[in-house]
Design a protein around this motif. Sequence first.
Motif: not given
Length: 125
Positions: A95-110
Motif C-alpha cells: 500500500y502507498c500512503a500519504a502523510d500531510g500532517s507530521t512533516g517527518i517520515i513516520s513508520s506509524v500507520r495511523t
Amino acid sequence: QVQLVESGGGLVQAGGSLRLSCVASGRTFSSYVMGWFRQAPGKEREFVAGIRSNGWATLYADSVKGRFTISRDNAKNTVYLQMKRLKPEDTAVYYCAADGSTGIISSVRTDYDYWGQGTQVTVSS
C-alpha cells in the motif's frame, strides 16, 4: 483530498525484482511525506519505507534495508518502490500512503492520512 493508485505488483521468483509505482491526484503531492506499507495474510500492516516531501531523506524497515529503494518524482506526482533480491517473505499486498500532517517520515500507520487500494506482490520460492 488525495487519491493514490498503486501499480506494478505481480508474481516473481525469489531473487527477482519489481518496481511499484503510486500516482497521486491533487496539486499538493510535493508537500506530503509518502510511505509504503505491506500486509501479509493474517498479519498486521507494517511499514516498509518512507520518503520526505523533498525526497532528501528516506527511512526503511530493517527487513528491506539494502534491497528496497523508495524514490519520488514530484513533477509526476509519483512515488516508487524498487524491490530487489525479493524473498518469499516479501509476499504481501503493498500500500502507498500519504502523510500531510507530521512533516517527518513516520513508520506509524495511523500517521498517514490517505491510502491507496493496494497491489499484490507474490514471491515464489
